[in-house]
Design a protein around this motif. Structure first.
Motif, PDB file in Angstrom:
ATOM      1  N   CYS A 100       0.950  -1.183   0.121  1.00  0.00           N
ATOM      2  CA  CYS A 100      -0.026   0.057   0.057  1.00  0.00           C
ATOM      3  C   CYS A 100       0.872   1.165  -0.077  1.00  0.00           C
ATOM      4  O   CYS A 100       1.678   1.487   0.834  1.00  0.00           O
TER       5      CYS A 100
ATOM      6  N   ILE B 122      -5.247   1.760   4.960  1.00  0.00           N
ATOM      7  CA  ILE B 122      -4.651   0.581   4.747  1.00  0.00           C
ATOM      8  C   ILE B 122      -5.015  -0.816   5.296  1.00  0.00           C
ATOM      9  O   ILE B 122      -4.896  -1.659   4.605  1.00  0.00           O
TER      10      ILE B 122
ATOM     11  N   LEU C 229      -7.345  -2.408   3.264  1.00  0.00           N
ATOM     12  CA  LEU C 229      -6.961  -3.228   2.246  1.00  0.00           C
ATOM     13  C   LEU C 229      -5.923  -4.280   2.483  1.00  0.00           C
ATOM     14  O   LEU C 229      -5.130  -4.686   1.823  1.00  0.00           O
TER      15      LEU C 229
END
Length: 311
Positions: free
Chosen positions: A181, A195, A198
């Motif tokens: 990321c 973040i 994900l």
């Protein structure tokens, strides 16, 4: 080879008497005596004590202290003696730990993680933020050049005052690495929550239980971050402060940077693509080897009484 001394002298470019002396010396088994040393063993030990008293003294200071004690030696002799002792002059960089932090490191290793097996460490998802710059400092390959070519454009290594960089967040486990990321700014609590949305936990562990590791950065310990982790049922590994050397993903970051030495990205987008490509090609076996070192790292912390270790 059975050649006469006249033939040997002609081939070697010396006199016959020199050949005769050399042959007779070899045949008689005489040993070549070394030059007498100008300093005694006692004086050498005193120099070594000066080195141990303050490891960051430079050579000039050591030579001055040694000669002021009555030792007659040149600066070159001082340098040779220190080299004979086996000392190196390049210090390793380790995090500064105060007494309280060392005690917490020791407690963490001795009472909490000493009995952890490789199988238990394999259930940990390690994470960390890292900054990659276009200029990697002094790292990189050497240049082949002749005398007088130091300023040739083909032999120069370019440097900039404020190099372009990218901030990444990555995660790894014994199963391999997860997707990266990227962040354009400093990681704050809101950015960190994005973040985590994900996060690569589902990809690495699928439906298995895992423990999430993170350091004690402000974005990680914020109330909003803790609330997000609790709401999503993510168990967080207890982690001592100021301990990047205990995180195997730090070693993984070093591996990535070494593999990128020969790459020369010129803009941030090229750097980002290069980091992403290098990260994706890290094999799971390499991650597993780093995870298997965790019991040894824990034991090293105990042996060092909480101080930084070789890891």
């Amino acid at each position: 080879m059975g050649k006469p001394q006249i033939f040997i002298a002609k081939e070697a470019g010396c006199s016959q008497s020199a050949v005769s002396k050399h042959v007779n010396r070899k045949l008689s088994g005489r040993k070549k005596y070394e030059r007498k040393r100008c300093t005694t063993n006692r004086e050498n030990r005193s120099l070594e004590r000066h080195v141990k008293q303050n490891r960051f003294r430079n050579l000039g200071e050591l030579h001055k202290e040694w000669t002021e004690a009555g030792v007659k030696a040149s600066r070159a002799t001082t340098q040779r003696r220190v080299k004979e002792f086996g000392y190196s002059h390049i210090p390793l960089v380790k995090p500064l730990l105060n007494h309280r932090q060392r005690q917490r490191h020791l407690t963490w290793a001795k009472k909490k993680k000493k009995k952890w097996t490789v199988a238990q460490w394999s259930k940990v998802l390690f994470s960390d933020e890292s900054k990659f710059c276009i200029s990697f400092g002094n790292q990189g390959p050497r240049v082949w050049r002749k005398g007088g070519e130091a300023h040739s454009p083909s032999c120069l290594k370019s440097s900039v005052k404020f190099p372009q960089s990218v901030m990444i967040w990555g995660a790894m486990s014994s199963a391999g690495v997860g997707p990266l990321c990227f962040s354009k700014t400093k990681v704050t609590a809101p950015i960190y929550k994005e973040i985590l949305e994900l996060s690569s936990a589902d990809q690495l562990f699928k439906d298995a239980d895992y423990i999430f590791q993170q350091d004690l950065a402000p974005a990680h310990t914020a109330k909003s971050t803790k609330s997000w982790l609790n709401d999503h049922g993510v168990g967080v590994l207890d982690w001592p402060a100021n301990s990047p050397d205990l995180n195997p993903i730090e070693n993984l970051r070093g591996i990535v940077k070494r593999k990128m030495r020969n790459k020369r990205p010129k803009i941030a987008d090229e750097l980002k693509a290069s980091v992403k490509e290098t990260w994706a090609y890290i094999p799971p076996q390499q991650c597993h080897r780093l995870i298997t070192s965790m019991p040894r790292q824990t034991e090293a912390v105990i042996n060092a009484k909480g101080a930084p270790t070789k890891y």
